[in-house]
Design an enzyme around this catalytic site. Structure first.
Site, mmCIF file in Angstrom:
data_model
loop_
_atom_site.group_PDB
_atom_site.id
_atom_site.type_symbol
_atom_site.label_atom_id
_atom_site.label_comp_id
_atom_site.label_asym_id
_atom_site.label_seq_id
_atom_site.Cartn_x
_atom_site.Cartn_y
_atom_site.Cartn_z
ATOM 1 N N CYS A 161 -4.306 -1.426 -2.162
ATOM 2 C CA CYS A 161 -4.441 0.014 -2.380
ATOM 3 C C CYS A 161 -5.324 0.205 -3.609
ATOM 4 C CB CYS A 161 -3.046 0.588 -2.622
ATOM 5 S SG CYS A 161 -3.019 2.337 -3.063
ATOM 6 N N ASN A 162 -6.429 0.917 -3.432
ATOM 7 C CA ASN A 162 -7.344 1.116 -4.563
ATOM 8 C C ASN A 162 -6.718 1.966 -5.650
ATOM 9 O OD1 ASN A 162 -10.337 0.183 -3.767
ATOM 10 N ND2 ASN A 162 -9.206 0.761 -1.941
ATOM 11 N N THR A 163 -5.960 2.982 -5.234
ATOM 12 C CA THR A 163 -5.356 3.888 -6.212
ATOM 13 C C THR A 163 -4.377 3.127 -7.102
ATOM 14 O OG1 THR A 163 -5.542 5.583 -4.514
ATOM 15 C CG2 THR A 163 -4.225 6.125 -6.439
ATOM 16 N N ASP A 222 0.860 -1.189 0.000
ATOM 17 C CA ASP A 222 0.000 0.000 0.000
ATOM 18 C C ASP A 222 0.895 1.238 0.000
ATOM 19 O OD1 ASP A 222 -2.514 1.477 0.221
ATOM 20 O OD2 ASP A 222 -1.885 1.961 2.253
ATOM 21 N N SER A 223 0.296 2.370 -0.347
ATOM 22 C CA SER A 223 1.068 3.610 -0.308
ATOM 23 C C SER A 223 1.483 3.953 1.128
ATOM 24 C CB SER A 223 0.234 4.757 -0.885
ATOM 25 O OG SER A 223 -0.928 4.933 -0.104
ATOM 26 N N GLU A 278 -2.324 9.392 7.349
ATOM 27 C CA GLU A 278 -0.861 9.231 7.311
ATOM 28 C C GLU A 278 -0.183 10.060 8.407
ATOM 29 O OE1 GLU A 278 1.450 7.348 5.300
ATOM 30 O OE2 GLU A 278 -0.386 6.222 5.019
ATOM 31 N N CYS A 311 -11.088 3.078 -0.433
ATOM 32 C CA CYS A 311 -9.689 3.426 -0.144
ATOM 33 C C CYS A 311 -9.341 2.693 1.132
ATOM 34 C CB CYS A 311 -9.534 4.927 0.047
ATOM 35 S SG CYS A 311 -7.891 5.388 0.648
ATOM 36 N N THR A 312 -8.246 1.977 1.124
ATOM 37 C CA THR A 312 -7.942 1.121 2.276
ATOM 38 C C THR A 312 -7.512 1.914 3.512
ATOM 39 O OG1 THR A 312 -5.692 0.759 1.426
ATOM 40 C CG2 THR A 312 -7.373 -0.870 0.852
ATOM 41 N N HIS A 313 -7.277 3.210 3.338
ATOM 42 C CA HIS A 313 -7.005 4.058 4.511
ATOM 43 C C HIS A 313 -8.289 4.395 5.274
ATOM 44 C CE1 HIS A 313 -3.015 4.771 2.842
ATOM 45 N NE2 HIS A 313 -2.701 5.533 3.865
ATOM 46 N N TYR A 357 -0.676 8.643 -2.686
ATOM 47 C CA TYR A 357 -0.644 8.366 -4.116
ATOM 48 C C TYR A 357 -1.859 8.991 -4.824
ATOM 49 C CZ TYR A 357 2.966 4.620 -4.062
ATOM 50 O OH TYR A 357 4.120 3.895 -3.979
ATOM 51 N N GLY A 358 -2.913 9.237 -4.055
ATOM 52 C CA GLY A 358 -4.218 9.594 -4.636
ATOM 53 C C GLY A 358 -4.214 10.819 -5.524
HETATM 54 N N1 DGL Z 1 -4.866 3.204 0.592
HETATM 55 C C1 DGL Z 1 -4.802 3.842 -0.693
HETATM 56 C C2 DGL Z 1 -6.041 3.494 -1.498
HETATM 57 O O1 DGL Z 1 -6.707 2.503 -1.192
HETATM 58 C C3 DGL Z 1 -4.535 5.305 -0.510
HETATM 59 C C4 DGL Z 1 -3.886 5.926 -1.675
HETATM 60 C C5 DGL Z 1 -3.137 7.204 -1.382
HETATM 61 O O2 DGL Z 1 -1.990 7.116 -0.944
HETATM 62 O O3 DGL Z 1 -3.683 8.300 -1.652
HETATM 63 O O4 DGL Z 1 -6.382 4.153 -2.456
#
Ligand code: DGL
Length: 277
Positions: free
Chosen positions: A77-79, A14-15, A162, A196-198, A46-47
Site C-alpha cells: 500500500c503506497n499510502t 493493504d487497506s 472498494e 496506488c496498488t488499487h 486510507y488515502g
Molecule cells: N492501495 C492503497 C495505496 O496503494 C490505497 C490506499 C487507500 O486506502 O486509500 O495507496
C-alpha cells in the site's frame, strides 16, 4: 492449513483489495513461500486519513500479522508506505522484535523510475495521502536527481474499487479528469507510475485516456522482483519464512464480498476469513 509450528508466512498488507495486485505477482516469483494477506477493507480508504491515523491503523495490522507468525511483512500500500513505514521501521520494530522486517512499495518503484523515461518527466497518480507526503518526488530525487515528477491525487479511485464499481460506465469521466490534469502539468510526461496498488484494478479505464506514447507502470512485478532479491540478499530471513505454497486471506470487512470482488483481481478463487479488530 499449514503446520502451525513452522507456519511463518510472508505478510502482505493493504487497506483493502489493492495489495492483491502485488501479491499476485509476488506468488509468481516466490511460488514455494507461504503468504498471509490482510486487507483492512472495513477501514479503507486510507488515502484521505491523517498521518497519525494511517500510522495507527497500519501498525495495528502489522502487529496482527506478526502475532500470526509473520517475520516479514510487505506494506503493499503506497499510502501506508508513505505515512507509516519509516516510523514502524525506526520506532516500533526495535521494541517489538528487532529481527522482524517491514518493507514498503515506494522505494523499489522509484529506484527503477530511470529505466522507463526518456524525457525525464514522470507522472505519478496516487491517493491524496501519498501525493501530499511528497514521498515519490523525494525518493525519485535520491536515485535520479535529473527526473522531474508531476503528481495528481485521485481521491475517488480507491472508493470506486472498494465498492466494486471499477467497470461502471460513470467511472470513465472520473478517470479521464485526473489523467487530463496530470498530462496538462507537463506535455513531456512519457511515463506514468500508478502509485496506488488499487489502480491496476482500473487499468482498462486508465488505458482508454492515457496517450498512446505514455508508458504505464504498475508496481506488482517491480515489488515482486524486489522482494525476491531482498530474500536472496538476506538468507537468514528467507530461512525463517515457511514454504508450503499456501496463501491465506484475512479481511476486516465482509468475507463474502472480499471473496467475490477480490477473486476477480487475484485471478483465482479466494476464500478469506473475517478478522475482527
Ligand atoms: N492501495 C492503497 C495505496 O496503494 C490505497 C490506499 C487507500 O486506502 O486509500 O495507496
Amino acid at each position: 492449513m499449514s503446520d502451525k509450528k513452522t507456519y511463518s508466512p510472508i505478510g502482505v498488507f493493504d487497506s483493502g483489495y489493492g495489495g492483491l495486485t502485488i501479491l499476485k505477482e509476488i506468488v509468481k516469483e516466490l511460488p514455494e513461500h507461504d503468504f498471509l494477506y490482510l486487507g483492512d477493507n472495513a477501514r479503507a480508504p486510507y488515502g484521505s486519513r491523517s498521518f497519525e491515523e494511517v500510522y495507527d491503523l497500519t501498525l495495528e495490522c502489522v502487529k496482527q500479522l506478526f502475532d500470526k507468525g509473520c517475520h516479514l511483512v510487505v506494506l503493499a500500500c503506497n499510502t501506508a508506505s508513505a505515512k507509516a513505514l519509516r516510523n514502524i521501521q525506526q520506532k516500533d520494530l526495535p521494541n517489538i522484535d528487532p529481527t522482524r522486517r517491514v518493507l514498503g512499495v515506494i522505494r523499489p518503484t522509484t529506484e527503477l523510475a530511470g529505466n522507463y523515461t526518456k524525457t525525464k518527466h514522470i507522472g505519478v497518480l496516487g491517493t491524496a495521502g501519498t501525493v501530499l507526503s511528497q514521498s515519490y518526488p523525494i525518493e525519485v530525487s535520491k536515485f535520479h536527481p535529473e527526473i522531474k515528477v508531476y503528481q495528481e491525487a485521485c481521491p475517488l479511485w480507491v472508493p470506486i474499487v472498494e465498492s466494486g464499481k471499477q467497470n461502471a460506465d460513470d467511472t470513465d469521466a472520473e478517470v479521464k479528469k485526473h489523467i487530463d490534469v496530470l498530462m496538462s502539468r507537463s506535455p513531456k510526461i512519457d511515463t506514468i507510475i500508478l502509485g496506488c496498488t488499487h489502480y491496476p484494478l482500473l487499468i482498462n479505464k486508465i488505458k482508454k485516456f492515457v496517450p498512446e506514447h505514455v508508458a504505464l507502470i504498475t508496481q506488482g512485478e517491480i515489488v515482486a522482483k524486489g522482494l525476491k532479491d531482498y530474500l536472496q540478499r538476506h538468507p537468514e530471513m528467507d530461512a525463517r519464512c515457511s514454504k508450503n505454497s499456501s496463501i491465506e486471506f484475512l479481511t476486516t470487512g465482509d468475507a463474502n464480498f472480499f471473496d467475490e470482488n477480490g477473486g476477480k483481481f487475484f485471478g483465482k478463487e479466494i476464500r478469506s476469513k473475517h478478522l475482527r479488530l
